[in-house]
Design an enzyme around this catalytic site. Structure first.
Site, mmCIF file in Angstrom:
data_model
loop_
_atom_site.group_PDB
_atom_site.id
_atom_site.type_symbol
_atom_site.label_atom_id
_atom_site.label_comp_id
_atom_site.label_asym_id
_atom_site.label_seq_id
_atom_site.Cartn_x
_atom_site.Cartn_y
_atom_site.Cartn_z
ATOM 1 N N PRO A 1 -3.129 8.480 -2.798
ATOM 2 C CA PRO A 1 -2.995 9.402 -2.850
ATOM 3 C C PRO A 1 -1.033 9.065 -2.487
ATOM 4 C CG PRO A 1 -3.101 8.000 -0.223
ATOM 5 C CD PRO A 1 -3.665 7.377 -1.880
ATOM 6 N N CYS A 2 -0.389 10.186 -3.052
ATOM 7 C CA CYS A 2 1.088 9.856 -3.770
ATOM 8 C C CYS A 2 1.982 10.748 -3.196
ATOM 9 C CB CYS A 2 1.676 10.403 -4.809
ATOM 10 S SG CYS A 2 0.396 9.656 -5.717
#
Length: 515
Positions: free
Chosen positions: A81-82
């Site tokens: 997850p960025c």
């Protein structure tokens, strides 16, 4: 245990460890190709879905696990997850990107053969990075808690302001107007009342506190900075830690904004002995009935590549099998002449097929699951605005691919195309089909829409995994493999019994741990 009928014998029985595995988009695709996949996922809802789907899973924060825990894994995959990275401007996104790239460069310098650092030195570099990020995350949690307290106090002050305005006999319309101005409390000086003045002063002070806390949080950065570095460290650990064997292959994917990160990853992987490639993939060009773009990093172990930066002979691109969708009508592909209105020429074997529409995908799924809703010609009206205008909702008709399926898919309106009359919104099964999950996939747990929106489209994963893990297949063999795997994916059946989720420390009897 597999739950895909007629599971094939793949060219090589790779075992995959999938970080940030979500509800199983990549894992169910891997099974359709005949590979075994184990996922690590922290979200309870996604784990509930994986349990019902019979997918092998360890639950928990990826940062609590290490590559050394799974010595028999041969392939690393994942989609960390960025945060929102930006490549222009001077905002938080740009700073976050710069910071991540700096950490990657530090790791690159630590592992590059020219620097000849041993494992102890390499690990020390990682420990320093991890500790810095950990301390910042702890501080950010404290600031967030303080911010919530201030927000609660401000809400109480707002209620007190409203109550005092009512006591002063101000009309409801004027009160509503006054409350809208609370971002600039000094603009309410028109009401001469000592109690109101004190409330406004307190409210303004709380606003100032919130602004400072927001600035502090922005300076501390996002905890996901550490998460986006995890796959790289796992590759480094397996490549440099004494007694470990490097992964045979690596596949990572995320939103397009992460491509810059993948490009820097690729340089590190090349130094570790991998042939690498990055590709911005349009999902509809791979048979997904949805327009969505994903940034993909692919790597295959090749010791001859060690010590080089990106090589000229990097991994080739994954070949598109379908046309890309062009809003406003079908457009000829670059280098192709306009098709004749009545052209009956037989399509060449390597010529891409037309993209898949929502209607076609749902009709095919309904043949497998008759309980799926039967819909007349419809239009999907997005929950999002377009062109920066919230009111200008995006629209897609039934006979074209869906717009990107997001975690808000359940909020999209579905209306009859001719009359505009509201129809039932997409069910989880339908939304999953548009993401190319099997129609009988057992969506479970909380926030199913978010699970679906965050997932890797399995059909896209089929193409990438086949391309990276089976590079020696001929074009005809690859086409057959994909066709058969896609059929198995579509006909997937829910297992009779769920598969128990493992927790951190439950290593015994697992094929990847060797314990």
């Amino acid at each position: 245990m597999s739950h895909i009928e007629n599971e094939p014998c793949s060219p090589a029985r790779f075992r995959i460890i999938d970080l940030f595995a979500g509800p199983g988009g990549l894992d169910v695709a891997a099974k359709a190709l005949g590979y075994e996949a184990t996922g690590i996922e922290w979200d309870a809802g996604a784990c509930a879905t994986r349990r019902a789907a019979g997918l092998d899973t360890f639950q928990g924060d990826v940062r609590r696990y290490r590559a050394a825990f799974f010595p028999h894994a041969q392939v690393l995959t994942g989609g960390p997850p960025c945060q929102t990275f930006t490549v222009a401007g001077h905002g938080a996104g740009r700073r976050a990107l710069d910071e991540v790239l700096q950490y990657i460069e530090r790791l690159h310098q630590a592992v590059h053969p020219a620097n000849a650092q041993d494992w102890t030195q390499i690990f020390r570099t990682w420990r320093k990075i991890s500790e810095k990020l950990r301390l910042r995350e702890l501080e950010a949690k404290e600031v967030k808690a303080e911010k919530r307290t201030v927000e609660e106090l401000r809400a109480l002050k707002r209620k007190a302001l409203k109550s005092r305005l009512e006591q002063l006999g101000i009309s409801a319309v004027d009160i509503k107007s006054a409350l809208k101005k609370l971002k600039s409390p000094q603009s309410l000086d028109e009401f001469s009342d000592d109690e109101l003045t004190n409330l406004l002063r307190d409210y303004g002070s709380l606003n100032d506190q919130l602004d400072k806390l927001k600035d502090r949080l922005e300076d501390l950065g996002d905890e996901r900075t550490g998460l986006v570095l995890q796959p790289l460290w796992w590759v480094i650990e397996r490549s440099k830690r004494p007694g470990s064997k490097p992964y045979e292959a690596v596949v990572l994917e995320q939103v397009p904004a992460v491509m810059r990160v993948w490009e820097e990853y690729a340089k590190v992987l090349a130094s570790l002995g991998y042939r690498t490639g990055t590709q911005l993939m349009h999902t509809e060009a791979f048979g997904v009935p949805q327009t969505r773009r994903r940034a993909v990093l692919m790597a295959r172990l090749d010791p001859a590549a060690a010590g080089n930066a990106l090589r000229p002979d990097c991994l080739p691109k994954v070949k598109e099998t379908h046309e890309r969708y062009q809003p406003g009508g079908r457009q000829p592909r670059a280098g192709q002449a306009d098709p004749l209105p009545f052209d009956t020429k037989k399509k060449a074997d390597d010529e891409p097929e037309t993209w898949v529409s929502m209607e076609k995908a749902l009709k095919k799924a309904r043949a497998i699951q008759p309980a799926l809703p039967r819909r007349p010609a419809f239009t999907v009206i997005s929950n999002y605005g377009t062109g920066g205008v919230p009111e200008a909702r995006g629209r897609r008709d039934h006979d074209v691919p869906s717009a990107t399926i997001t975690g808000k898919v359940s909020r999209n309106r579905v209306v009859e195309k001719d009359t505009g009359e509201d129809l039932d919104r997409f069910t989880p099964a339908e939304a999953g089909v548009l993401q190319t999950f099997p129609v009988k996939y057992p969506w479970s747990g909380n926030d199913v829409s978010q699970q679906i929106g965050n997932a890797v489209p399995p059909r896209l994963a089929l193409h990438v995994l086949r391309h990276v893990l089976e590079p020696d297949l001929s074009q005809a063999e690859a086409k057959t493999r994909l066709k058969e795997a896609a059929a198995r994916l579509e006909s997937w059946k829910k297992p009779e019994r769920p598969l128990q989720i493992r927790q951190h420390g439950w290593w015994e009897g697992h094929p990847l741990t060797g314990k």
